[in-house]
Design a protein around this motif. Structure first.
Motif, PDB file in Angstrom:
ATOM      1  N   VAL B  30       0.828  -1.209   0.000  1.00 49.23           N
ATOM      2  CA  VAL B  30       0.000   0.000   0.000  1.00 49.23           C
ATOM      3  C   VAL B  30       0.862   1.259   0.000  1.00 49.23           C
ATOM      4  O   VAL B  30       0.580   2.215  -0.724  1.00 49.23           O
ATOM      5  CB  VAL B  30      -0.971   0.005   1.202  1.00 49.23           C
ATOM      6  CG1 VAL B  30      -1.916   1.179   1.094  1.00 49.23           C
ATOM      7  CG2 VAL B  30      -1.743  -1.287   1.264  1.00 49.23           C
ATOM      8  N   ALA B  31       1.950   1.237   0.758  1.00 53.39           N
ATOM      9  CA  ALA B  31       2.799   2.437   0.829  1.00 53.39           C
ATOM     10  C   ALA B  31       3.421   2.747  -0.534  1.00 53.39           C
ATOM     11  O   ALA B  31       3.700   3.904  -0.834  1.00 53.39           O
ATOM     12  CB  ALA B  31       3.883   2.243   1.878  1.00 53.39           C
ATOM     13  N   VAL B  32       3.621   1.719  -1.365  1.00 49.06           N
ATOM     14  CA  VAL B  32       4.184   1.970  -2.688  1.00 49.06           C
ATOM     15  C   VAL B  32       3.200   2.766  -3.547  1.00 49.06           C
ATOM     16  O   VAL B  32       3.572   3.741  -4.197  1.00 49.06           O
ATOM     17  CB  VAL B  32       4.582   0.642  -3.382  1.00 49.06           C
ATOM     18  CG1 VAL B  32       5.175   0.922  -4.745  1.00 49.06           C
ATOM     19  CG2 VAL B  32       5.567  -0.120  -2.534  1.00 49.06           C
ATOM     20  N   SER B  33       1.913   2.379  -3.510  1.00 49.15           N
ATOM     21  CA  SER B  33       0.940   3.173  -4.274  1.00 49.15           C
ATOM     22  C   SER B  33       0.795   4.550  -3.659  1.00 49.15           C
ATOM     23  O   SER B  33       0.592   5.536  -4.374  1.00 49.15           O
ATOM     24  CB  SER B  33      -0.454   2.540  -4.327  1.00 49.15           C
ATOM     25  OG  SER B  33      -0.453   1.237  -3.921  1.00 49.15           O
ATOM     26  N   PHE B 147      21.391  -0.553 -12.637  1.00 44.91           N
ATOM     27  CA  PHE B 147      22.758  -1.097 -12.572  1.00 44.91           C
ATOM     28  C   PHE B 147      22.735  -2.616 -12.388  1.00 44.91           C
ATOM     29  O   PHE B 147      23.372  -3.168 -11.494  1.00 44.91           O
ATOM     30  CB  PHE B 147      23.552  -0.453 -11.424  1.00 44.91           C
ATOM     31  CG  PHE B 147      23.450   1.038 -11.394  1.00 44.91           C
ATOM     32  CD1 PHE B 147      23.892   1.797 -12.479  1.00 44.91           C
ATOM     33  CD2 PHE B 147      22.866   1.695 -10.316  1.00 44.91           C
ATOM     34  CE1 PHE B 147      23.780   3.177 -12.460  1.00 44.91           C
ATOM     35  CE2 PHE B 147      22.737   3.081 -10.304  1.00 44.91           C
ATOM     36  CZ  PHE B 147      23.201   3.824 -11.373  1.00 44.91           C
ATOM     37  N   GLY B 148      21.978  -3.279 -13.228  1.00 40.48           N
ATOM     38  CA  GLY B 148      21.935  -4.742 -13.169  1.00 40.48           C
ATOM     39  C   GLY B 148      21.145  -5.290 -11.996  1.00 40.48           C
ATOM     40  O   GLY B 148      21.124  -6.483 -11.736  1.00 40.48           O
ATOM     41  N   TRP B 149      20.483  -4.397 -11.268  1.00 41.66           N
ATOM     42  CA  TRP B 149      19.719  -4.791 -10.083  1.00 41.66           C
ATOM     43  C   TRP B 149      18.245  -4.661 -10.449  1.00 41.66           C
ATOM     44  O   TRP B 149      17.733  -3.562 -10.619  1.00 41.66           O
ATOM     45  CB  TRP B 149      20.117  -3.834  -8.963  1.00 41.66           C
ATOM     46  CG  TRP B 149      19.533  -4.095  -7.633  1.00 41.66           C
ATOM     47  CD1 TRP B 149      19.822  -5.127  -6.792  1.00 41.66           C
ATOM     48  CD2 TRP B 149      18.589  -3.273  -6.942  1.00 41.66           C
ATOM     49  NE1 TRP B 149      19.112  -4.996  -5.632  1.00 41.66           N
ATOM     50  CE2 TRP B 149      18.353  -3.874  -5.700  1.00 41.66           C
ATOM     51  CE3 TRP B 149      17.914  -2.097  -7.259  1.00 41.66           C
ATOM     52  CZ2 TRP B 149      17.474  -3.336  -4.781  1.00 41.66           C
ATOM     53  CZ3 TRP B 149      17.034  -1.562  -6.346  1.00 41.66           C
ATOM     54  CH2 TRP B 149      16.825  -2.182  -5.112  1.00 41.66           C
ATOM     55  N   GLU B 150      17.587  -5.787 -10.647  1.00 48.03           N
ATOM     56  CA  GLU B 150      16.225  -5.741 -11.165  1.00 48.03           C
ATOM     57  C   GLU B 150      15.226  -5.373 -10.074  1.00 48.03           C
ATOM     58  O   GLU B 150      15.232  -5.956  -8.993  1.00 48.03           O
ATOM     59  CB  GLU B 150      15.856  -7.103 -11.768  1.00 48.03           C
ATOM     60  CG  GLU B 150      14.693  -6.986 -12.728  1.00 48.03           C
ATOM     61  CD  GLU B 150      14.828  -7.977 -13.873  1.00 48.03           C
ATOM     62  OE1 GLU B 150      14.149  -8.995 -13.806  1.00 48.03           O
ATOM     63  OE2 GLU B 150      15.595  -7.722 -14.818  1.00 48.03           O
ATOM     64  N   VAL B 151      14.353  -4.398 -10.394  1.00 43.85           N
ATOM     65  CA  VAL B 151      13.339  -3.991  -9.431  1.00 43.85           C
ATOM     66  C   VAL B 151      12.139  -4.911  -9.630  1.00 43.85           C
ATOM     67  O   VAL B 151      11.275  -4.648 -10.445  1.00 43.85           O
ATOM     68  CB  VAL B 151      12.920  -2.522  -9.645  1.00 43.85           C
ATOM     69  CG1 VAL B 151      12.020  -2.062  -8.520  1.00 43.85           C
ATOM     70  CG2 VAL B 151      14.138  -1.637  -9.741  1.00 43.85           C
ATOM     71  N   ASP B 152      12.127  -6.032  -8.902  1.00 43.28           N
ATOM     72  CA  ASP B 152      11.028  -6.969  -9.138  1.00 43.28           C
ATOM     73  C   ASP B 152      10.254  -7.328  -7.870  1.00 43.28           C
ATOM     74  O   ASP B 152       9.123  -7.769  -7.949  1.00 43.28           O
ATOM     75  CB  ASP B 152      11.546  -8.253  -9.823  1.00 43.28           C
ATOM     76  CG  ASP B 152      12.727  -8.841  -9.094  1.00 43.28           C
ATOM     77  OD1 ASP B 152      13.109  -8.280  -8.049  1.00 43.28           O
ATOM     78  OD2 ASP B 152      13.270  -9.852  -9.570  1.00 43.28           O
ATOM     79  N   SER B 153      10.834  -7.136  -6.690  1.00 46.14           N
ATOM     80  CA  SER B 153      10.080  -7.485  -5.486  1.00 46.14           C
ATOM     81  C   SER B 153       9.372  -6.247  -4.942  1.00 46.14           C
ATOM     82  O   SER B 153       9.696  -5.125  -5.320  1.00 46.14           O
ATOM     83  CB  SER B 153      11.009  -8.066  -4.431  1.00 46.14           C
ATOM     84  OG  SER B 153      11.823  -7.039  -3.913  1.00 46.14           O
ATOM     85  N   ASP B 154       8.428  -6.484  -4.037  1.00 50.06           N
ATOM     86  CA  ASP B 154       7.676  -5.368  -3.457  1.00 50.06           C
ATOM     87  C   ASP B 154       8.603  -4.423  -2.700  1.00 50.06           C
ATOM     88  O   ASP B 154       8.461  -3.209  -2.765  1.00 50.06           O
ATOM     89  CB  ASP B 154       6.602  -5.902  -2.509  1.00 50.06           C
ATOM     90  CG  ASP B 154       5.513  -6.607  -3.270  1.00 50.06           C
ATOM     91  OD1 ASP B 154       5.326  -6.271  -4.447  1.00 50.06           O
ATOM     92  OD2 ASP B 154       4.867  -7.500  -2.700  1.00 50.06           O
ATOM     93  N   MET B 161      10.340   3.658  -5.329  1.00 48.59           N
ATOM     94  CA  MET B 161       9.240   4.624  -5.351  1.00 48.59           C
ATOM     95  C   MET B 161       9.449   5.685  -4.268  1.00 48.59           C
ATOM     96  O   MET B 161       9.223   6.868  -4.508  1.00 48.59           O
ATOM     97  CB  MET B 161       7.916   3.883  -5.161  1.00 48.59           C
ATOM     98  CG  MET B 161       6.732   4.572  -5.768  1.00 48.59           C
ATOM     99  SD  MET B 161       6.796   4.658  -7.562  1.00 48.59           S
ATOM    100  CE  MET B 161       5.743   3.302  -8.032  1.00 48.59           C
ATOM    101  N   SER B 162       9.868   5.251  -3.074  1.00 48.59           N
ATOM    102  CA  SER B 162      10.077   6.231  -1.999  1.00 48.59           C
ATOM    103  C   SER B 162      11.205   7.173  -2.357  1.00 48.59           C
ATOM    104  O   SER B 162      11.137   8.372  -2.075  1.00 48.59           O
ATOM    105  CB  SER B 162      10.432   5.550  -0.676  1.00 48.59           C
ATOM    106  OG  SER B 162       9.693   4.401  -0.511  1.00 48.59           O
ATOM    107  N   ALA B 163      12.273   6.629  -2.953  1.00 46.50           N
ATOM    108  CA  ALA B 163      13.408   7.476  -3.317  1.00 46.50           C
ATOM    109  C   ALA B 163      12.959   8.549  -4.301  1.00 46.50           C
ATOM    110  O   ALA B 163      13.289   9.730  -4.148  1.00 46.50           O
ATOM    111  CB  ALA B 163      14.518   6.628  -3.914  1.00 46.50           C
TER     112      ALA B 163
END
Lengths: 381, 332
Positions: B30-33, B147-154, B161-163
Motif C-alpha cells: 500500500v505504501a508503494v501506491s 545497474f543490473g539490479w532488477e526492481v522486481d520485489s515489493d 518509489m520512496s526514493a
C-alpha cells in the motif's frame, strides 16, 4: 476497576480471540475473489458473487472439501482495472488465499495476470476475452466462452444459410472492440467477406446513419457485436428502416433484458448463447440439462432471474473445488496441475476438457445458436 | 538546514518503516501506491496550491507517461530508462504547447479546458487500438533494472518509489523557496499585482504547468513498469478528481500536505475494506467531516492546531510565527 485496567483486559482478550480465530482458520481453504459487484459491470459481478456465496455455503454445510471448510474472501472492484490490481495484491499478500476465482471484466483480468503469474497462484477468470488464455499462461484459466468462439459459431450458422457477405456494426466499448477484431480476423478463414465495418458510441441513441450506409452495400446479413442498450437500438433501427436482412447479435445480449428492450423488433434475431438460457427446452438426452435446471431453480428461488454470468462463477468454483479434492490439499502447484487436468466436467457453460495448451477447454458445441421467436428463445437446429 | 527539516523527518520515516516491518502488506504494497500518488499530488499541488491554477486533467499526463513507456518498451524494444525520458520529453512538449492557450483561461473556464484535455487523451488511448491495445490495455511491459539490479520485489519497488518521492518533494520544496516559487505565490495572490512587480506571468505559469506534467509523466512511467499492464481506465477523469482531492484534503499550498493527503486517501480505502457494503459511505462521511472541521486541509489544519497548543503551554506566548506562504489556502 479503573479505565486503564479495563482497556488492558479488553486488549488481552482481543489478542486471545485473534489467535483463537487464527487457529480455526488453519483448517480452512481460502478462496479469493475480486468482482465488479457495483458500477457499470455490476450485471456481471452481482450474480457471480451471489453464486459463489450460495455454493460455498452449501459445500460447507455438507462438510467442506477434504474435511476443510471453504472461506470466501471477496472485494468489489467497481469494474475498474486499477482497483482489481490492488485487490488481487491484497488477496495474495495480505489474505494469503489459496486460489483466486474472479475478475468479472476482461480489463480487470488482464490487469492482474502479471501479478498472478509472478506470485504463482492458481487463477480462474470469469471474463470473456480470448487474450486471457491465448497465449496460454501457466497459472491463468478461464471458464466463459470467448468472443472468438462466438464469431466462429455465428459464421458456422451463416455458412449453413449461404451467407457470404456481411455488414458489421460494433460498440466502441471493450467488448465490442474485442469482438470486432475477432470477427475481422476470423472472417477471411471462414470465407466470409466483411463489406461494411461500422461502429457506434456507448451512449448513442440512434444508429440509423450507420445502418443506412449498410443498406447501400450488398451485404447479405448484419452482425452486431456489443452489449447493453446499443444492440437493442440497432435491432429497432434495422426494423424501422425496413431492412429485410437477417440480423445476428453476439452472446453479449443473451439476457431477457434484450428482448424487453428491443420488443417486437427482436423477432427473428439470431445469437450464440450458453445453454443455460434454454435449459428447459433442451432435449432430455442433453448431459447439461440436469445441472442447468438445478442451478437455475436454486438461483431463481433465492435471487430472481438467472443469467449466464452467475453460471460462470459456478463453473469456476466447482472446477477449483474438484481440483483441490484431487490434489488432496491446497498446494498451489498441485492445484494448478489438477485444474489443467479437468476433463469431462459438466458445467453451466458446457463440458470442459482442459489441457496444457487449452486453459478454457470448451469447444463450439458449448454454444447454442438461438433465434428469438414470439418474445422467447428457441434453439436453431 | 531548518528549511528541510520536514524532508529529513519524512526520509527517516521512509527508511525506518521497512526495517521494522519488512513483510507487512501495508508497508510493502500500500505504501508503494501511496508514494506514487504522493509524487502526483506534489506536482499537482505546485500548480493548484501555489499558483492557484486548477487542473482536472492531471491523469492525462500520468497516462501519456505510462503509455509512452509501455509502447516504446514493448513495441520498439527500447530500454525502460530511455523510455521514461522519452515519456517526459513527450509530456513536457505537449504541456508546453498546451500551456499558452489553456492558461489564458481562468477559474471555471480553466477547469473546463483541463477537463477536456483529460477526456481527449482518454479517447485517444481507447481509440488508437493498434498502438495502445485499446480498452483491453497493454501488457508485457518489462520490469525496471538499476545497474543490473532488477526492481522486481515489493520491497525493491518500495525503495525505488520512496526514493523518487523524496526527490520530487525535495525539488518541490526548492522550487517554492526559489525566485520562481515566490513568483508563483505572487501570481496566486493577484495576477495584475504580480505583473506590476515585474513577473512574467506567462512564463511562470507555463513553467509550473510543464513541471507538474513532467512529474506526472515520471510517475506514469514508474506505474507502467510496476504494474506490467496498463489500460485506459487507470487514467480517466475520476483519477484526476482523486488527485485533486488528495491535494485539497492534505491542505493546499503545502508540499507535505499533498504527501499527507496522498497517504490518507490511499490508506483509508484499504482500512475501510472490512466494512464491505458500507465502505464507500463511511469513506464519504470521513471526507465530509474532515472538510467541515479542517477546511484548510488535514495536514495544515492539524499542524496549526499543534502549534497553537504548544505555544499556549510555553507561556507567555509570543505572537504565532507562521512561515509566509505556507498558509495560503483560501483560494482554489
Amino acid at each position: 476497576m479503573n479505565i486503564r485496567k479495563t482497556l488492558a483486559t479488553l486488549g488481552i482478550s482481543a489478542l486471545v480471540g485473534l489467535s483463537a480465530a487464527q487457529a480455526v482458520a488453519a483448517g480452512t481453504i481460502k478462496i479469493g475473489s475480486f468482482l465488479a459487484v457495483t458500477g457499470p459491470a455490476a450485471f456481471l459481478g452481482d450474480p457471480e458473487l451471489k453464486t459463489l456465496q450460495m455454493y460455498i455455503d452449501e459445500i460447507n454445510t455438507k462438510g467442506g472439501v477434504n474435511g476443510m471448510q471453504l472461506e470466501l474472501v471477496h472485494y468489489d472492484t467497481g469494474g475498474k482495472a486499477k482497483e482489481a490490481v490492488g485487490f488481487a495484491k491484497r488477496l495474495i499478500k495480505k489474505d494469503r488465499v489459496d486460489v483466486i476465482v474472479g475478475g468479472s471484466t476482461s480489463g480487470s483480468t488482464l490487469a492482474v495476470i502479471p501479478l498472478v503469474e509472478k506470485d504463482r497462484i492458481p487463477f480462474i477468470s470469469l471474463a470473456g476475452s480470448v487474450k486471457i488464455i491465448d497465449p496460454v499462461k501457466k497459472w491463468v484459466f478461464k471458464v466463459p466462452h470467448t468472443d472468438r468462439m462466438a464469431a466462429a459459431k455465428i459464421f458456422e450458422d451463416m455458412k449453413k444459410r449461404g451467407i457470404k457477405r456481411i455488414a458489421l456494426i460494433s460498440g466502441s466499448g471493450g467488448f465490442g472492440k474485442s469482438g470486432r477484431s475477432q470477427v475481422l480476423a476470423l472472417a477471411p478463414e471462414q470465407g466470409i467477406e466483411v463489406v461494411s465495418d461500422e461502429s457506434y458510441g456507448a451512449k448513442d441513441t440512434d444508429m440509423t446513419a450507420q445502418l443506412t450506409k449498410i443498406r447501400n452495400t450488398d451485404a447479405q446479413a448484419i452482425l452486431c457485436f456489443g452489449f447493453g442498450t446499443g444492440p437493442a437500438i440497432v435491432t429497432k433501427n434495422v426494423r424501422q428502416l425496413g431492412i429485410e436482412l437477417p440480423l445476428y447479435q453476439s452472446h453479449g445480449v443473451a439476457s431477457k433484458k434484450f428482448i424487453e428492450l428491443a420488443g417486437a423488433a427482436a423477432e427473428g434475431v439470431r445469437l450464440p448463447a450458453s445453454a443455460l438460457l434454454v435449459a428447459d427446452k433442451l432435449p432430455a438426452s442433453d448431459p447439461q440439462k440436469g445441472l442447468l435446471l438445478a442451478y437455475k431453480q436454486r438461483f431463481e428461488s433465492k435471487y430472481g432471474p438467472v443469467s449466464t454470468f452467475g453460471g460462470h462463477a459456478y463453473d469456476g468454483l466447482m472446477i477449483t473445488v474438484r481440483a483441490i479434492e484431487r490434489a488432496g490439499g491446497t498446494d498451489k502447484a498441485k492445484v494448478r496441475d489438477e485444474i489443467e487436468k479437468t476433463r469431462g466436467f459438466i458445467g453451466t457453460g458446457g463440458i470442459f476438457n482442459m489441457s496444457p495448451t487449452d486453459h478454457l477447454g470448451l469447444d463450439l458445441s458449448a454454444f447454442k445458436m438461438l433465434e428469438i421467436k414470439h418474445g422467447d428463445w428457441t434453439i436453431v437446429e | 538546514m531548518k528549511r528541510l527539516r520536514g524532508l529529513f523527518l519524512l526520509t527517516l520515516l521512509v527508511v525506518i518503516l521497512p526495517l521494522l516491518f519488512p513483510d507487512n502488506y501495508y508497508v510493502t504494497v500500500v505504501a508503494v501506491s501511496a508514494a506514487l500518488h504522493a509524487i502526483l499530488a506534489v506536482g499537482l499541488n505546485l500548480l493548484m496550491g501555489y499558483a492557484g491554477l486548477i487542473s482536472l486533467g492531471h491523469a492525462a499526463f500520468f497516462g501519456i507517461g505510462a503509455y509512452t513507456s509501455g509502447i516504446v518498451t514493448t513495441r520498439f524494444g527500447l530500454d525502460p530508462w530511455s523510455a521514461m525520458a522519452a515519456g517526459m520529453l513527450l509530456t513536457g512538449t505537449i504541456a508546453f504547447v498546451m500551456a499558452r492557450p489553456i492558461l489564458r483561461l481562468k477559474g471555471h473556464y480553466l477547469a473546463m479546458a483541463t477537463l477536456g484535455l483529460g477526456i481527449i487523451v482518454q479517447i485517444v488511448l481507447v481509440q488508437t487500438e493498434e498502438l495502445t491495445g485499446g480498452p483491453d490495455g497493454l501488457g508485457g511491459i518489462p520490469p525496471l533494472s538499476l545497474f543490473g539490479w532488477e526492481v522486481d520485489s515489493d520491497l525493491r519497488w518500495y525503495m525505488l518509489m520512496s526514493a523518487v518521492m523524496l526527490l520530487v518533494v525535495w525539488l518541490a520544496l526548492n522550487i517554492i523557496d526559489s525566485r520562481s516559487g515566490r513568483a508563483l505565490r505572487a501570481l496566486h495572490g493577484s495576477e495584475v499585482a504580480a505583473e506590476m512587480m515585474g513577473i512574467d506571468t506567462t512564463v511562470t505559469k507555463t513553467g509550473v504547468f510543464v513541471v507538474a506534467a513532467l512529474s506526472a509523466s515520471l510517475a506514469g512511467s514508474l506505474f507502467a513498469h510496476q504494474q506490467a499492464f496498463i489500460s485506459p481506465d487507470s487514467f480517466n477523469f475520476f483519477f484526476s478528481i482523486e488527485l485533486v482531492t488528495m491535494v485539497v484534503l492534505g491542505g493546499m499550498a503545502s508540499t507535505f500536505g499533498a504527501v499527507f493527503g496522498a497517504f490518507v486517501l490511499t490508506f483509508l480505502p484499504e482500512l475501510l475494506v472490512i466494512f464491505e457494503d458500507y465502505e464507500v459511505m463511511i469513506f464519504g462521511a470521513i471526507l465530509m467531516l474532515m472538510m467541515i472541521f479542517l477546511p484548510q486541509g488535514l495536514f495544515v489544519g492539524l499542524r496549526d492546531l499543534l502549534r497553537r497548543l504548544l505555544q499556549q503551554q510555553r507561556a507567555p506566548a509570543p505572537a504565532p510565527v507562521v512561515p509566509a506562504g505556507e498558509d495560503k489556502h483560501d483560494a482554489a
